[in-house]
Motif scaffolding. Structure first.
Motif, short mmCIF file in Angstrom:
data_model
loop_
_atom_site.label_atom_id
_atom_site.label_comp_id
_atom_site.label_asym_id
_atom_site.label_seq_id
_atom_site.Cartn_x
_atom_site.Cartn_y
_atom_site.Cartn_z
N THR A 117 0.96 -1.21 0.03
CA THR A 117 0.15 -0.08 0.02
C THR A 117 0.99 1.21 0.00
O THR A 117 2.20 1.24 0.01
CB THR A 117 -0.88 0.13 1.14
OG1 THR A 117 -0.06 0.28 2.40
CG2 THR A 117 -1.39 -1.23 1.50
N CYS B 135 -4.56 2.90 0.21
CA CYS B 135 -4.48 1.84 1.31
C CYS B 135 -5.88 0.99 1.13
O CYS B 135 -5.96 -0.11 1.70
CB CYS B 135 -4.49 2.20 2.93
SG CYS B 135 -2.99 2.70 3.36
N VAL B 136 -6.77 1.54 0.22
CA VAL B 136 -8.12 0.79 0.12
C VAL B 136 -8.12 -0.07 -0.99
O VAL B 136 -7.68 0.07 -2.19
CB VAL B 136 -9.19 1.78 0.04
CG1 VAL B 136 -10.55 1.32 -0.47
CG2 VAL B 136 -9.04 2.97 0.89
N ARG C 38 -15.60 -1.77 0.00
CA ARG C 38 -14.23 -1.54 -0.33
C ARG C 38 -13.54 -1.34 1.29
O ARG C 38 -14.35 -1.06 2.26
CB ARG C 38 -14.07 0.15 -0.86
CG ARG C 38 -14.34 0.09 -2.09
CD ARG C 38 -14.60 1.61 -2.63
NE ARG C 38 -13.56 2.44 -2.77
CZ ARG C 38 -12.54 2.41 -3.41
NH1 ARG C 38 -12.22 1.53 -4.31
NH2 ARG C 38 -11.40 3.18 -3.05
N PHE C 39 -12.40 -1.70 1.42
CA PHE C 39 -11.82 -2.10 2.84
C PHE C 39 -10.19 -1.32 2.82
O PHE C 39 -9.40 -1.56 1.93
CB PHE C 39 -11.69 -3.57 3.09
CG PHE C 39 -12.99 -4.25 2.66
CD1 PHE C 39 -13.80 -4.33 3.96
CD2 PHE C 39 -13.31 -4.79 1.58
CE1 PHE C 39 -15.13 -5.06 3.71
CE2 PHE C 39 -14.55 -5.52 1.32
CZ PHE C 39 -15.55 -5.50 2.28
N ASP C 40 -10.14 -0.88 4.05
CA ASP C 40 -8.99 0.12 4.33
C ASP C 40 -7.99 -1.11 4.95
O ASP C 40 -8.15 -1.56 6.03
CB ASP C 40 -8.96 1.26 5.23
CG ASP C 40 -7.76 1.99 5.23
OD1 ASP C 40 -6.79 1.42 5.25
OD2 ASP C 40 -8.14 3.24 5.33
N THR D 238 -6.03 -0.07 7.97
CA THR D 238 -6.65 0.10 9.45
C THR D 238 -7.69 -1.18 9.68
O THR D 238 -8.13 -1.31 10.83
CB THR D 238 -7.62 1.25 9.67
OG1 THR D 238 -8.60 1.21 8.41
CG2 THR D 238 -6.73 2.51 9.09
N GLU E 266 -10.83 -1.30 8.64
CA GLU E 266 -12.16 -0.92 8.56
C GLU E 266 -12.71 -0.90 7.25
O GLU E 266 -12.04 -0.85 6.17
CB GLU E 266 -12.03 0.80 8.98
CG GLU E 266 -11.45 0.98 10.36
CD GLU E 266 -12.46 0.50 11.45
OE1 GLU E 266 -13.40 0.47 10.94
OE2 GLU E 266 -11.75 0.09 12.30
N THR E 267 -14.11 -1.06 7.16
CA THR E 267 -14.93 -0.98 5.98
C THR E 267 -14.98 0.40 5.50
O THR E 267 -15.36 1.21 6.29
CB THR E 267 -16.14 -1.86 6.11
OG1 THR E 267 -15.95 -2.99 6.59
CG2 THR E 267 -16.95 -1.62 4.92
N VAL E 268 -14.79 0.78 4.41
CA VAL E 268 -15.03 2.12 3.71
C VAL E 268 -16.08 2.23 3.12
O VAL E 268 -16.90 3.09 3.19
CB VAL E 268 -13.64 2.46 2.63
CG1 VAL E 268 -13.83 3.58 2.08
CG2 VAL E 268 -12.49 2.59 3.61
N ARG E 269 -16.63 1.12 2.53
CA ARG E 269 -18.07 1.21 1.65
C ARG E 269 -18.31 -0.36 1.78
O ARG E 269 -17.81 -1.25 1.59
CB ARG E 269 -17.71 1.60 0.14
CG ARG E 269 -19.08 1.59 -0.46
CD ARG E 269 -18.81 1.97 -2.08
NE ARG E 269 -18.32 1.15 -2.86
CZ ARG E 269 -17.81 1.61 -4.22
NH1 ARG E 269 -18.08 2.83 -4.44
NH2 ARG E 269 -17.32 0.79 -4.87
N ASP F 3 -22.86 -5.08 9.84
CA ASP F 3 -21.19 -4.92 10.32
C ASP F 3 -20.75 -5.58 11.16
O ASP F 3 -21.28 -6.43 11.87
CB ASP F 3 -21.28 -3.33 10.05
CG ASP F 3 -21.95 -2.82 11.24
OD1 ASP F 3 -21.90 -3.48 12.33
OD2 ASP F 3 -22.59 -1.63 11.23
#
Ligand code: FES
Length: 161
Positions: free
Chosen positions: A52, A78-79, A88-90, A93, A95-98, A106
């Protein structure tokens, strides 16, 4: 190539069984240029190596939604975008972005409804068995594997059997 930075594993997201595992060389870092993804496999475990914009990491090569190979997705910064349902996932981190188009739960159990990209007609939410299964599918958290670089090789610690 300048040796890339190795990202720390996000708090609480280290894969179980890897804390005391030995490291194993899996690739040369020349095989993973910036902005690329690479699948490596050990037994039935598929691991995603990602280079990334923030550095290198190793996580499951399974989408945290329905297990599609993230190595076939697109990495931006990073996504990573999943090739199946546009989740979409970071990776930096965890975390879920979308959320995926199919909706669902979730990691905390919060419900997300289905959605469609703007160029597609909205799908009505139905109540059949498939829709119920989609709604009850939880996007879990990514799990990460310890990674280090030694002598130009990327090494990963896999779970002990
Ligand atoms: S399997 Fe990745 S978003 Fe559904």
């Amino acid at each position: 190539m300048v040796e890339p930075r190795v990202l720390p594993i996000p708090t609480g997201l280290q894969a179980p069984g890897t804390a005391a595992s030995p490291f194993e060389a899996v690739a040369s870092f020349d095989e993973l240029p910036p902005g690329t993804l690479l699948r490596i496999t050990r037994g039935d475990l598929d691991v995603l190596l990602a280079h990334t914009e923030a550095g290198l990491l190793a996580t499951d090569d399974r989408c945290p939604h329905m297990s599609a190979p993230l190595s076939q997705g697109v990495l931006e910064g990073c996504v990573v975008g999943c090739p199946l349902h546009a989740g979409r996932f970071d990776l930096c981190t965890g975390e879920t972005v979308r959320f995926p188009t199919t909706g669902g739960l979730d990691p905390e159990g919060g419900y997300h409804s289905t959605w469609q990209p703007p160029d597609r007609p909205a799908k009505p939410e139905t109540a059949d068995a498939k829709a119920q299964a989609r709604a009850a599918t939880r996007v879990r958290r990514l799990r990460y594997y310890p990674l280090r670089i030694r002598a130009g090789r990327i090494e990963v610690a896999f779970p002990r059997p």
